[in-house]
Design a protein around this motif. Sequence first.
Motif, PDB file in Angstrom:
ATOM      1  N   HIS A  53       4.423  26.373   8.760  1.00  0.00           N
ATOM      2  CA  HIS A  53       5.892  26.391   8.646  1.00  0.00           C
ATOM      3  C   HIS A  53       6.251  26.399   7.160  1.00  0.00           C
ATOM      4  O   HIS A  53       6.475  25.344   6.562  1.00  0.00           O
ATOM      5  CB  HIS A  53       6.516  25.187   9.356  1.00  0.00           C
ATOM      6  CG  HIS A  53       6.194  25.109  10.811  1.00  0.00           C
ATOM      7  ND1 HIS A  53       6.785  25.931  11.756  1.00  0.00           N
ATOM      8  CD2 HIS A  53       5.313  24.322  11.489  1.00  0.00           C
ATOM      9  CE1 HIS A  53       6.300  25.642  12.951  1.00  0.00           C
ATOM     10  NE2 HIS A  53       5.403  24.679  12.817  1.00  0.00           N
ATOM     11  N   ARG A  54       6.273  27.584   6.601  1.00  0.00           N
ATOM     12  CA  ARG A  54       6.556  27.726   5.171  1.00  0.00           C
ATOM     13  C   ARG A  54       7.907  27.100   4.834  1.00  0.00           C
ATOM     14  O   ARG A  54       8.885  27.232   5.568  1.00  0.00           O
ATOM     15  CB  ARG A  54       6.591  29.203   4.791  1.00  0.00           C
ATOM     16  CG  ARG A  54       5.221  29.869   4.839  1.00  0.00           C
ATOM     17  CD  ARG A  54       4.429  29.610   3.583  1.00  0.00           C
ATOM     18  NE  ARG A  54       3.209  30.420   3.524  1.00  0.00           N
ATOM     19  CZ  ARG A  54       2.461  30.543   2.449  1.00  0.00           C
ATOM     20  NH1 ARG A  54       2.796  29.918   1.343  1.00  0.00           N
ATOM     21  NH2 ARG A  54       1.374  31.291   2.473  1.00  0.00           N
ATOM     22  N   GLY A  55       7.953  26.410   3.717  1.00  0.00           N
ATOM     23  CA  GLY A  55       9.188  25.766   3.298  1.00  0.00           C
ATOM     24  C   GLY A  55       9.250  24.306   3.697  1.00  0.00           C
ATOM     25  O   GLY A  55      10.082  23.560   3.169  1.00  0.00           O
ATOM     26  N   MET A  56       8.379  23.879   4.605  1.00  0.00           N
ATOM     27  CA  MET A  56       8.326  22.477   5.014  1.00  0.00           C
ATOM     28  C   MET A  56       7.145  21.795   4.343  1.00  0.00           C
ATOM     29  O   MET A  56       6.150  22.436   4.000  1.00  0.00           O
ATOM     30  CB  MET A  56       8.183  22.368   6.539  1.00  0.00           C
ATOM     31  CG  MET A  56       9.354  22.920   7.322  1.00  0.00           C
ATOM     32  SD  MET A  56       9.068  22.843   9.123  1.00  0.00           S
ATOM     33  CE  MET A  56       8.920  21.066   9.370  1.00  0.00           C
ATOM     34  N   LEU A  57       7.251  20.495   4.132  1.00  0.00           N
ATOM     35  CA  LEU A  57       6.132  19.745   3.597  1.00  0.00           C
ATOM     36  C   LEU A  57       4.959  19.782   4.581  1.00  0.00           C
ATOM     37  O   LEU A  57       5.171  19.835   5.801  1.00  0.00           O
ATOM     38  CB  LEU A  57       6.528  18.286   3.356  1.00  0.00           C
ATOM     39  CG  LEU A  57       7.149  17.921   2.006  1.00  0.00           C
ATOM     40  CD1 LEU A  57       7.543  16.445   2.016  1.00  0.00           C
ATOM     41  CD2 LEU A  57       6.196  18.194   0.850  1.00  0.00           C
ATOM     42  N   PRO A  58       3.722  19.730   4.096  1.00  0.00           N
ATOM     43  CA  PRO A  58       2.566  19.711   4.997  1.00  0.00           C
ATOM     44  C   PRO A  58       2.345  18.333   5.615  1.00  0.00           C
ATOM     45  O   PRO A  58       1.359  17.636   5.334  1.00  0.00           O
ATOM     46  CB  PRO A  58       1.412  20.127   4.077  1.00  0.00           C
ATOM     47  CG  PRO A  58       1.828  19.654   2.726  1.00  0.00           C
ATOM     48  CD  PRO A  58       3.319  19.830   2.675  1.00  0.00           C
ATOM     49  N   ILE A  59       3.291  17.934   6.458  1.00  0.00           N
ATOM     50  CA  ILE A  59       3.237  16.617   7.101  1.00  0.00           C
ATOM     51  C   ILE A  59       2.140  16.607   8.164  1.00  0.00           C
ATOM     52  O   ILE A  59       2.029  17.530   8.970  1.00  0.00           O
ATOM     53  CB  ILE A  59       4.593  16.268   7.739  1.00  0.00           C
ATOM     54  CG1 ILE A  59       5.703  16.258   6.677  1.00  0.00           C
ATOM     55  CG2 ILE A  59       4.515  14.918   8.451  1.00  0.00           C
ATOM     56  CD1 ILE A  59       5.531  15.204   5.613  1.00  0.00           C
ATOM     57  N   ASP A  60       1.368  15.552   8.196  1.00  0.00           N
ATOM     58  CA  ASP A  60       0.258  15.427   9.137  1.00  0.00           C
ATOM     59  C   ASP A  60       0.768  14.996  10.513  1.00  0.00           C
ATOM     60  O   ASP A  60       1.326  13.916  10.668  1.00  0.00           O
ATOM     61  CB  ASP A  60      -0.739  14.399   8.600  1.00  0.00           C
ATOM     62  CG  ASP A  60      -2.033  14.348   9.386  1.00  0.00           C
ATOM     63  OD1 ASP A  60      -2.177  15.112  10.356  1.00  0.00           O
ATOM     64  OD2 ASP A  60      -2.908  13.534   9.023  1.00  0.00           O
ATOM     65  N   ASP A  61       0.573  15.843  11.521  1.00  0.00           N
ATOM     66  CA  ASP A  61       0.961  15.506  12.891  1.00  0.00           C
ATOM     67  C   ASP A  61      -0.266  15.295  13.776  1.00  0.00           C
ATOM     68  O   ASP A  61      -0.175  15.325  15.000  1.00  0.00           O
ATOM     69  CB  ASP A  61       1.859  16.590  13.493  1.00  0.00           C
ATOM     70  CG  ASP A  61       1.293  17.998  13.327  1.00  0.00           C
ATOM     71  OD1 ASP A  61       0.129  18.123  12.856  1.00  0.00           O
ATOM     72  OD2 ASP A  61       2.003  18.969  13.648  1.00  0.00           O
ATOM     73  N   ASN A  62      -1.420  15.065  13.136  1.00  0.00           N
ATOM     74  CA  ASN A  62      -2.659  14.828  13.864  1.00  0.00           C
ATOM     75  C   ASN A  62      -3.350  13.545  13.418  1.00  0.00           C
ATOM     76  O   ASN A  62      -3.753  12.731  14.241  1.00  0.00           O
ATOM     77  CB  ASN A  62      -3.598  16.025  13.676  1.00  0.00           C
ATOM     78  CG  ASN A  62      -4.973  15.829  14.275  1.00  0.00           C
ATOM     79  OD1 ASN A  62      -5.838  15.173  13.686  1.00  0.00           O
ATOM     80  ND2 ASN A  62      -5.183  16.376  15.468  1.00  0.00           N
ATOM     81  N   GLY A  63      -3.472  13.349  12.130  1.00  0.00           N
ATOM     82  CA  GLY A  63      -4.120  12.167  11.576  1.00  0.00           C
ATOM     83  C   GLY A  63      -5.387  12.472  10.797  1.00  0.00           C
ATOM     84  O   GLY A  63      -5.742  11.756   9.858  1.00  0.00           O
ATOM     85  N   HIS A  64      -6.070  13.524  11.177  1.00  0.00           N
ATOM     86  CA  HIS A  64      -7.345  13.878  10.551  1.00  0.00           C
ATOM     87  C   HIS A  64      -7.200  14.114   9.049  1.00  0.00           C
ATOM     88  O   HIS A  64      -7.994  13.605   8.241  1.00  0.00           O
ATOM     89  CB  HIS A  64      -7.913  15.122  11.242  1.00  0.00           C
ATOM     90  CG  HIS A  64      -9.306  15.494  10.847  1.00  0.00           C
ATOM     91  ND1 HIS A  64      -9.575  16.355   9.796  1.00  0.00           N
ATOM     92  CD2 HIS A  64     -10.508  15.144  11.359  1.00  0.00           C
ATOM     93  CE1 HIS A  64     -10.885  16.520   9.687  1.00  0.00           C
ATOM     94  NE2 HIS A  64     -11.484  15.794  10.624  1.00  0.00           N
ATOM     95  N   GLY A  65      -6.188  14.867   8.655  1.00  0.00           N
ATOM     96  CA  GLY A  65      -5.996  15.171   7.241  1.00  0.00           C
ATOM     97  C   GLY A  65      -5.684  13.933   6.412  1.00  0.00           C
ATOM     98  O   GLY A  65      -6.140  13.816   5.269  1.00  0.00           O
ATOM     99  N   THR A  66      -4.904  13.001   6.978  1.00  0.00           N
ATOM    100  CA  THR A  66      -4.589  11.754   6.281  1.00  0.00           C
ATOM    101  C   THR A  66      -5.844  10.914   6.090  1.00  0.00           C
ATOM    102  O   THR A  66      -6.040  10.289   5.044  1.00  0.00           O
ATOM    103  CB  THR A  66      -3.529  10.969   7.073  1.00  0.00           C
ATOM    104  OG1 THR A  66      -2.325  11.739   7.134  1.00  0.00           O
ATOM    105  CG2 THR A  66      -3.225   9.623   6.432  1.00  0.00           C
ATOM    106  N   HIS A  67      -6.705  10.897   7.107  1.00  0.00           N
ATOM    107  CA  HIS A  67      -7.960  10.154   7.024  1.00  0.00           C
ATOM    108  C   HIS A  67      -8.845  10.718   5.912  1.00  0.00           C
ATOM    109  O   HIS A  67      -9.411   9.971   5.103  1.00  0.00           O
ATOM    110  CB  HIS A  67      -8.689  10.215   8.373  1.00  0.00           C
ATOM    111  CG  HIS A  67      -9.730   9.165   8.558  1.00  0.00           C
ATOM    112  ND1 HIS A  67     -10.994   9.271   8.029  1.00  0.00           N
ATOM    113  CD2 HIS A  67      -9.700   7.972   9.216  1.00  0.00           C
ATOM    114  CE1 HIS A  67     -11.703   8.204   8.362  1.00  0.00           C
ATOM    115  NE2 HIS A  67     -10.944   7.393   9.078  1.00  0.00           N
ATOM    116  N   ILE A  68      -8.953  12.048   5.854  1.00  0.00           N
ATOM    117  CA  ILE A  68      -9.728  12.693   4.800  1.00  0.00           C
ATOM    118  C   ILE A  68      -9.155  12.358   3.428  1.00  0.00           C
ATOM    119  O   ILE A  68      -9.880  12.008   2.492  1.00  0.00           O
ATOM    120  CB  ILE A  68      -9.744  14.225   5.007  1.00  0.00           C
ATOM    121  CG1 ILE A  68     -10.450  14.596   6.313  1.00  0.00           C
ATOM    122  CG2 ILE A  68     -10.390  14.934   3.815  1.00  0.00           C
ATOM    123  CD1 ILE A  68     -11.900  14.205   6.380  1.00  0.00           C
ATOM    124  N   ALA A  69      -7.836  12.437   3.306  1.00  0.00           N
ATOM    125  CA  ALA A  69      -7.172  12.162   2.029  1.00  0.00           C
ATOM    126  C   ALA A  69      -7.435  10.732   1.570  1.00  0.00           C
ATOM    127  O   ALA A  69      -7.635  10.475   0.373  1.00  0.00           O
ATOM    128  CB  ALA A  69      -5.674  12.412   2.150  1.00  0.00           C
TER     129      ALA A  69
END
Length: 396
Positions: A156-172
């Motif tokens: 969704h171009r123009g929107m922040l890359p908000i995590d709606d799964n959790g996996h990416g936040t865990h990696i970060a």
Amino acid sequence: MDLHEFWKLVLEEAAAAPGNAERRIVTFHDPRQYAGALSQWKSLKSRRPGLRRVKASPLIRAFFVPAAGAVKLMQRYGEAIAVEEDLRIQIHSQAPPVSAYKPPRSLPWGVRAIHAPQAWSRSTGVHIKIGVIDTGADFLHPDLKSSLATGVNLLHRGMLPIDDNGHGTHIAGTLAAAGGTRGMMGVAPRALIYPVKAFDHTGSAFVSDIVLAIDWCVQNRIDLINMSFGMKSRSIALHDVVIKAYRAGIPIIASSGNDGKRGGDYPARYSETIAVGAIDRKRRVASFSNHGAYIDVYGPGENVPSCWPKDSYKEMSGTSMATSHVTGAAALLLALRPGTTPRELKQMLRRSSAPLLLRKGQRRATLGGGALDAMRLLRSRGRRQKCANSVPRVPG
């Protein structure tokens, strides 16, 4: 090649295809023809809304178009283009994926196991830009606020890359959380994470999304890319864009997969990536981790605590978690030694790794690299001689 006719065929199919239609990756052989097609696409899509569904990767001279249209294109322009299926690709995490975890009172076991705290007197990863191609990140998590740049949302171009799964936040969190004594601490707490959201809430993406993600990282001069995902099939387009990043001097660190087998997933099996397996607390290869001579290094991957959306923390297991430890250690090195090439980083990770503890029946030679050690990595020296580049890898 009649580019006007090319886009006419694409437009016809784009207008007829449903929104969730399968896609194909169309790659041009001739750079000049692609440049002309790209210019026409940019001028036409403002007047032809159907063409807005077509996406482009200039880095590999590709367009991503509806599948039905690709058949006609191949019939008409087969000598000028190559057409490839746009395959699905999944994040690497174990099922059940998570377990609740209270706010940490000490450093996560994986961060301690790789001797990251001892390395912080020399490097904390300051100013290193890490592209995390994943499900996004939680920008409100208190331990990640100082670690996150804006990144990009490719879904969704123009929107922040908000995590709606959790996996990416865990990696970060494992990579660069900076919560201090009251929160989570990652391996490289002063590195800067650029979340590149290519995966949806189910942890699924298409190869074209990953191509666009790597393209974005190259165009934005990211220093290091974390890719905790994979698939069983080879993709020409994915390999092509990995090679482009490699030649641009950007190391890609990729998880090998969680099948517990000898072998592994792509893109980790491409020789231009750094392939990561997972170990447990006893420094043995985790039971779920793929393994083999192509693995460059193993990182902590079993019951790893890290950040989770909504100000929380959870444990996860998988080669995904191992990969974020390796990427964090690589950020420590790059901050200390800017200009280290992907080839040199791979060599240094292999040479500086610690011996694994073997399970019954295992042979060290069949496992590839050893266990990640951040202090040994920072002390290691890169070899620039041509003869020092013989790293065994399953052919891609």
